[in-house]
Scaffold this motif. Structure first.
Motif, PDB file in Angstrom:
ATOM      1  N   ILE A   1       3.798  -3.762  -3.365  1.00 37.20           N
ATOM      2  CA  ILE A   1       2.888  -3.884  -4.303  1.00 37.20           C
ATOM      3  C   ILE A   1       3.252  -4.208  -5.834  1.00 37.20           C
ATOM      4  O   ILE A   1       4.555  -3.881  -5.895  1.00 37.20           O
ATOM      5  N   SER A   2       2.845  -4.968  -6.543  1.00 37.42           N
ATOM      6  CA  SER A   2       3.226  -4.916  -7.817  1.00 37.42           C
ATOM      7  C   SER A   2       2.145  -5.033  -9.042  1.00 37.42           C
ATOM      8  O   SER A   2       1.148  -5.185  -8.754  1.00 37.42           O
ATOM      9  N   SER A   3       2.672  -4.428 -10.002  1.00 35.72           N
ATOM     10  CA  SER A   3       1.758  -4.261 -11.189  1.00 35.72           C
ATOM     11  C   SER A   3       2.572  -4.023 -12.351  1.00 35.72           C
ATOM     12  O   SER A   3       3.794  -3.728 -12.260  1.00 35.72           O
ATOM     13  N   THR A   4       1.999  -4.412 -13.537  1.00 36.57           N
ATOM     14  CA  THR A   4       2.645  -4.253 -14.761  1.00 36.57           C
ATOM     15  C   THR A   4       3.319  -2.804 -15.230  1.00 36.57           C
ATOM     16  O   THR A   4       2.615  -1.917 -14.827  1.00 36.57           O
TER      17      THR A   4
ATOM     18  N   ASN B   1       5.085  -1.114 -13.138  1.00 39.11           N
ATOM     19  CA  ASN B   1       5.230  -0.520 -12.100  1.00 39.11           C
ATOM     20  C   ASN B   1       4.123   0.551 -11.931  1.00 39.11           C
ATOM     21  O   ASN B   1       4.337   1.834 -11.755  1.00 39.11           O
ATOM     22  N   ALA B   2       2.912   0.352 -12.601  1.00 42.57           N
ATOM     23  CA  ALA B   2       1.918   1.445 -12.628  1.00 42.57           C
ATOM     24  C   ALA B   2       1.274   1.807 -11.489  1.00 42.57           C
ATOM     25  O   ALA B   2       0.650   3.010 -11.428  1.00 42.57           O
ATOM     26  N   ALA B   3       1.328   1.140 -10.327  1.00 41.34           N
ATOM     27  CA  ALA B   3       0.469   1.406  -9.418  1.00 41.34           C
ATOM     28  C   ALA B   3       1.709   1.490  -8.014  1.00 41.34           C
ATOM     29  O   ALA B   3       2.796   0.943  -8.089  1.00 41.34           O
ATOM     30  N   ASN B   4       1.352   2.395  -7.252  1.00 39.00           N
ATOM     31  CA  ASN B   4       2.037   2.777  -6.117  1.00 39.00           C
ATOM     32  C   ASN B   4       1.267   2.765  -4.883  1.00 39.00           C
ATOM     33  O   ASN B   4      -0.068   3.031  -5.082  1.00 39.00           O
ATOM     34  N   PHE B   5       1.809   3.007  -3.612  1.00 37.09           N
ATOM     35  CA  PHE B   5       1.004   3.264  -2.429  1.00 37.09           C
ATOM     36  C   PHE B   5       1.696   4.029  -1.422  1.00 37.09           C
ATOM     37  O   PHE B   5       2.734   4.383  -1.415  1.00 37.09           O
TER      38      PHE B   5
ATOM     39  N   GLU C   1       9.303   6.239  -4.977  1.00 32.40           N
ATOM     40  CA  GLU C   1       9.068   5.020  -5.893  1.00 32.40           C
ATOM     41  C   GLU C   1       9.323   3.636  -5.382  1.00 32.40           C
ATOM     42  O   GLU C   1       9.173   2.854  -6.138  1.00 32.40           O
ATOM     43  N   ASP C   2       9.764   3.571  -4.237  1.00 30.88           N
ATOM     44  CA  ASP C   2       9.973   2.283  -3.471  1.00 30.88           C
ATOM     45  C   ASP C   2       8.453   1.491  -3.651  1.00 30.88           C
ATOM     46  O   ASP C   2       7.490   2.143  -3.362  1.00 30.88           O
ATOM     47  N   ARG C   3       8.397   0.105  -4.213  1.00 27.01           N
ATOM     48  CA  ARG C   3       7.284  -0.548  -4.140  1.00 27.01           C
ATOM     49  C   ARG C   3       7.037  -1.317  -2.861  1.00 27.01           C
ATOM     50  O   ARG C   3       6.209  -2.454  -2.979  1.00 27.01           O
TER      51      ARG C   3
ATOM     52  N   LEU D   1      -1.609  -6.157  -3.962  1.00 30.47           N
ATOM     53  CA  LEU D   1      -1.120  -5.803  -2.666  1.00 30.47           C
ATOM     54  C   LEU D   1      -0.889  -6.868  -1.645  1.00 30.47           C
ATOM     55  O   LEU D   1      -1.818  -7.481  -1.565  1.00 30.47           O
ATOM     56  N   THR D   2       0.361  -6.885  -1.077  1.00 27.97           N
ATOM     57  CA  THR D   2       0.604  -7.705   0.012  1.00 27.97           C
ATOM     58  C   THR D   2       0.969  -7.019   1.111  1.00 27.97           C
ATOM     59  O   THR D   2       1.843  -6.283   1.246  1.00 27.97           O
ATOM     60  N   VAL D   3       0.195  -7.355   2.440  1.00 23.29           N
ATOM     61  CA  VAL D   3       0.461  -6.851   3.732  1.00 23.29           C
ATOM     62  C   VAL D   3       0.983  -8.031   4.664  1.00 23.29           C
ATOM     63  O   VAL D   3       0.135  -8.704   4.715  1.00 23.29           O
ATOM     64  N   THR D   4       1.937  -7.745   5.453  1.00 22.15           N
ATOM     65  CA  THR D   4       2.424  -8.891   6.280  1.00 22.15           C
ATOM     66  C   THR D   4       2.399  -8.081   7.522  1.00 22.15           C
ATOM     67  O   THR D   4       3.412  -7.136   7.619  1.00 22.15           O
TER      68      THR D   4
END
Length: 66
Positions: free
Chosen positions: A4-7, A9-13, A30-32, A59-62
């Motif tokens: 996940i990437s956000s300005t 690091n405001a978002a996490n999953f 805290e890992d993104r 959000l990128t899922v592989t």
């Protein structure tokens, strides 16, 4: 792999198994970026959260199948 990437690091999953409730990656971590093997045949939920309301994110899922 989930990332996940956000300005700022405001978002996490989090990644959690539906049937067993087993967390594979927690929001508190805290890992993104998370990479791992799914331990069971079941559905998995990816939950996205921000500490202060809303945030734009990517959000990128592989998925690699043997």
């Amino acid at each position: 792999t989930v990332g996940i990437s956000s300005t700022g690091n405001a978002a996490n999953f989090a990644v959690t198994g539906v049937a067993d409730g087993q967390p594979l990656k927690r929001l508190e971590n805290e890992d993104r970026l998370w990479t791992g093997l799914l331990p069971a045949t079941q559905d998995y939920i990816i939950s996205v959260a921000t500490p202060g309301g809303s945030a734009a994110f990517t959000l990128t899922v592989t998925i690699v199948w043997p």
